[in-house]
Design an enzyme around this catalytic site. Structure first.
Site, PDB file in Angstrom:
ATOM      1  N   HIS A 108      18.085   8.077 -14.859  1.00  0.00           N
ATOM      2  CA  HIS A 108      19.285   7.639 -14.166  1.00  0.00           C
ATOM      3  C   HIS A 108      19.198   6.900 -13.027  1.00  0.00           C
ATOM      4  O   HIS A 108      20.117   6.155 -12.626  1.00  0.00           O
ATOM      5  CB  HIS A 108      20.177   8.938 -13.925  1.00  0.00           C
ATOM      6  CG  HIS A 108      20.927   9.358 -15.416  1.00  0.00           C
ATOM      7  ND1 HIS A 108      21.952  10.137 -15.203  1.00  0.00           N
ATOM      8  CD2 HIS A 108      20.168   9.415 -16.713  1.00  0.00           C
ATOM      9  CE1 HIS A 108      22.575  10.300 -16.474  1.00  0.00           C
ATOM     10  NE2 HIS A 108      21.379  10.055 -17.249  1.00  0.00           N
ATOM     11  N   HIS A 276      15.507  11.816 -25.749  1.00  0.00           N
ATOM     12  CA  HIS A 276      16.204  12.851 -26.520  1.00  0.00           C
ATOM     13  C   HIS A 276      15.224  13.694 -27.140  1.00  0.00           C
ATOM     14  O   HIS A 276      15.701  14.733 -27.732  1.00  0.00           O
ATOM     15  CB  HIS A 276      17.513  12.359 -27.047  1.00  0.00           C
ATOM     16  CG  HIS A 276      18.393  11.875 -26.203  1.00  0.00           C
ATOM     17  ND1 HIS A 276      19.539  11.403 -26.538  1.00  0.00           N
ATOM     18  CD2 HIS A 276      18.600  11.757 -24.835  1.00  0.00           C
ATOM     19  CE1 HIS A 276      20.423  10.899 -25.821  1.00  0.00           C
ATOM     20  NE2 HIS A 276      19.734  11.129 -24.641  1.00  0.00           N
TER      21      HIS A 276
END
EC number: 1.11.1.21
Length: 737
Positions: A108, A276
């Protein structure tokens, strides 16, 4: 209040208070109030205040790039590995390992980068500051950074937050069994939020109405230069566009937003699938989080989103998804689960849309984040896009059977994600830097320094070539001014102005440029000197300036640092370089088509990306106008009777009250200056030109250079600012901006 898209004429924007249907609230300066409360359309010159030392608390003489090279990287890795499994009661580690949390933090931080203007990214540690520290997509990353404080405290000035934030995710994956492509240190910390990044016009978190205004449902029409589909998200809504759980529609948003981060389809799929493979999302209850860090009470000490739920009851995104049965280990289980089930939509405990296997598939196969219980795997809408979108599906189906290819592609994409905003490889530091290079790094082969005798010979050949002052200076400017400090791309080094796409840019006047390139290449080939084209372009600009100064009565020598290299077309990513094309160049009075801001705002942004201060911008405008450096050989803004001479005439005539300015009859955004007594037309000018006479701060600077005793100062300051632009990309010799 006026809409953000309204742009009154310069004078109106600076002399009329803001009008609104509601009372204006003016706050004291300590609460954020400023002159812009009254004149919100005035240009923001604070973007050009280049004095970081004033707010930097580190001792004078400190150089982070020197300090980080004394860092014990092996010991740092050992300390980090120990920290990853040392769960803290105040924020327990999921599955006993903080690694997945650190991966999300790094992702992020770096993922805010956007290729259109090069802004965002992890390179300055901006995730520590507003607004990024309080974005809804960054819930709980305040805890991740706080968990890292013992490491930052231990290593002090040898390790910046900027480096640590992205190192943490990289090392976390290695700790969990993944082989990364390497890592580069070298990101110095900044000490305040960047005020020059436009994140969107929405005034509420997760809003999207402004960035898609006028798109008529076309999700590829996201406002430029934005890189996210919603305010406060890094990329896209994981529930699907506007919360609609449609994996095919979500793939459109994914492709658009990741593309704006300079990622292609393979890189995008690799990042989502690879990222993920680790960890989980958090939406275990319907508890509402408290205010974000910037709005949280003092006693929370910089942490936000307070709620009674921690550990198994944590709420961040509201999605409660654990993708795999091995969330702290690198393997191919994400794809095995994605393709090994059919999926049905259901709601998380917090009410978010997500997916689970039909018919209770893979029940009790996934560990709980805390304790010993088991549950089923789950997927996000955007995860299903990796299977259901035809393009992503073709890529990921192959990886299902060839996991080694996924590992390779993920390693490359992850390295690119973390390093895309770092600029040239010369800025990469530390023992983990890979020897392999990639096209996206804009590699420039090393050049050869020139002797003083070689420089003198080449300058003589350029002066005798028949090229004009305007041709020489304009070409050097076009080459060097492609630089942008945001991601340290572009510039004269590499000589890419002779290559596509720069050779064909409208702003570069391709026909004229081709003639100059041909003549310079002729000199390069016939001189008998091993000189790069890149050096020759800059040297040509210097010759032009010295000639113009001599014509004005000044005998000067423009400083020149040789050693630039020449890149080849094969070393140039045409698509990536296309984003450097200027849509406007106020320094040459060029305005392209389809601009969403008037020219004066574009100028301030351009100067900021060139890392110029307001005085440097001002003197460059005046000097280039005096030399007649305009697009298309226009007379617009050439406020002198002796174009081609390096005089301060531009400022003298701009501040002359004997000249009266009015909009041109053609109503084309230009202005006509007439003799106040006779009405005779003397000059034409642009909005950019009149800005330096109408804006109070810029007029103050213009007056300095218009004064009778400032002729020498004008020439000296112009040359210094010119050299700054020419050398802005010279990280190879430690001179970069």
């Amino acid at each position: 209040m006026p809409e953000a898209t309204e742009h009154p004429p310069i004078g109106e924007a600076q002399t009329e208070p803001a009008q609104s249907g509601c009372p204006m609230v003016i706050k004291p300066p300590v609460e954020g109030g400023s002159n812009r409360d009254w004149w919100p359309n005035a240009v923001n010159l604070k973007m050009l205040q280049k004095d970081p030392e004033v707010i930097d608390p580190i001792d004078e003489g400190y150089d982070y790039r020197e300090a980080v090279q004394t860092l014990d990287v092996d010991q740092l890795a050992r300390d980090f590995d120990e920290l990853c499994t040392n769960s803290q009661d105040w924020w327990p580690a999921d599955f006993g390992h903080y690694g997945p949390l650190f991966i999300r933090m790094s992702w992020h931080a770096a993922g805010t980068y956007r290729v259109q203007d090069g802004r965002g990214g992890a390179g300055k540690g901006m995730q520590r500051f507003a607004p990024l520290n309080s974005w809804p997509d960054n819930v709980s990353l305040d805890k991740a950074r706080r968990l890292l404080w013992p490491l930052k405290k231990k290593y002090g000035k040898k390790l910046s937050w900027s480096d640590l934030i992205v190192y943490a995710g990289n090392r976390a994956m290695e700790n969990m069994g993944f082989k990364t492509a390497g890592f580069a240190f070298g990101r110095p910390d900044y000490w305040e939020p960047e005020e020059d990044v436009y994140w969107g016009a929405e005034h509420e978190w997760l809003g999207s109405q402004d960035r898609y205004a006028g798109a008529n449902g076309d999700r590829t029409k996201l406002e430029n230069p934005l890189g996210a589909s919603h305010m406060g998200l890094i990329y896209v809504n994981p529930e699907g566009p506007e919360g609609n759980p449609d994996p095919i529609a979500a793939a459109i948003d994914i492709r658009e937003t990741f593309g704006r981060m300079a990622m292609n389809d393979v890189e995008t799929a690799a990042l989502i699938v690879g990222g993920h493979t680790f960890g989980k999302t958090h939406g275990a209850t319907d508890i509402v989080n408290g205010p974000e860090p910037e709005a949280a009470p003092l006693e929370q000490m910089g942490l936000g989103w307070s709620n009674p739920g921690v550990g198994i009851d944590t709420v961040s995104s509201g999605l409660e998804v654990t993708w795999t049965h091995t969330p702290t280990k690198w393997d191919n289980s994400f794809l095995e689960i994605l393709y090994g089930n059919e999926w049905e939509l259901f709601k998380s405990p917090a009410g978010a849309n997500q997916w689970r296997p039909k018919d209770n598939g893979w029940a009790d196969s996934v560990p709980m984040a805390q304790g010993t219980g088991k549950t089923h795997p789950a997927m996000l809408t955007t995860d299903l896009s990796m299977r259901m979108d035809p393009i992503y599906g073709e890529i990921t189906r192959r990886w299902l059977d060839h996991p080694e290819e996924l590992a390779e592609e993920y390693a490359k994409a992850w390295f690119k994600l973390l390093h895309r905003d770092m600029g040239p490889v010369q800025r990469y530091l530390g023992p983990l830097v890979p020897t392999q290079t990639w096209l996206w790094q804009d590699i420039v082969p090393a050049g050869k320094p020139l002797s003083d005798a070689d420089v003198a010979t080449l300058k003589g050949a350029i002066a005798d070539s028949g090229l004009t002052v305007q041709q020489l200076v304009s070409t050097a400017w076009k080459a060097a001014s492609s630089f942008r400090i945001s991601d340290m791309r572009g510039g004269a080094n590499g000589g890419r102005i002779r290559l596509q796409p720069q050779l064909g840019w409208e702003s570069n006047e391709p026909d004229e440029l081709a003639q100059v390139i041909s003549k310079l290449e002729e000199i390069q080939g016939s001189s008998g000197i091993d000189v790069s084209f890149a050096d020759l372009v800059v040297l040509g600009g210097n010759v032009g300036i010295e000639t113009a100064a001599k014509a004005a009565g000044f005998d000067i020598e423009v400083p020149f640092s040789s050693g630039r290299g020449d890149a080849t077309q094969e070393q140039t990513d045409v698509e990536a370089f296309s984003y450097l094309e200027p849509k406007a160049d106020g320094f040459r009075n060029y305005v392209g088509k389809g601009l969403n801001l008037p020219a004066e705002y574009q100028l301030i942004d351009q100067a900021n990306l060139l890392n110029l201060s307001a005085p440097q911008m001002t003197v460059l405008i005046g000097g280039l106008r005096a030399l007649g450096i305009t697009h298309g050989d226009s007379k617009l803004g050439v406020l002198t009777d002796t174009p081609g001479q390096l005089t301060n005439d531009y400022f003298v005539n701009l501040t002359d009250m004997g000249v009266k300015w009015a909009p041109a009859p053609a109503d084309d955004g230009t202005y006509v200056g007439t003799d106040r007594d006779t009405g005779e037309v003397k000059y034409t000018a642009s909005r950019v030109d009149l800005l330096f006479g109408s804006n109070s701060q810029l007029r103050a600077l213009a007056e300095v250079y218009a004064e009778d005793d400032s002729r020498d100062k004008f020439v000296k300051d112009f040359v210094a600012a010119w050299v700054n632009v020419m050398d802005a990309d010279r990280y190879d010799i430690g001179k970069g901006a």
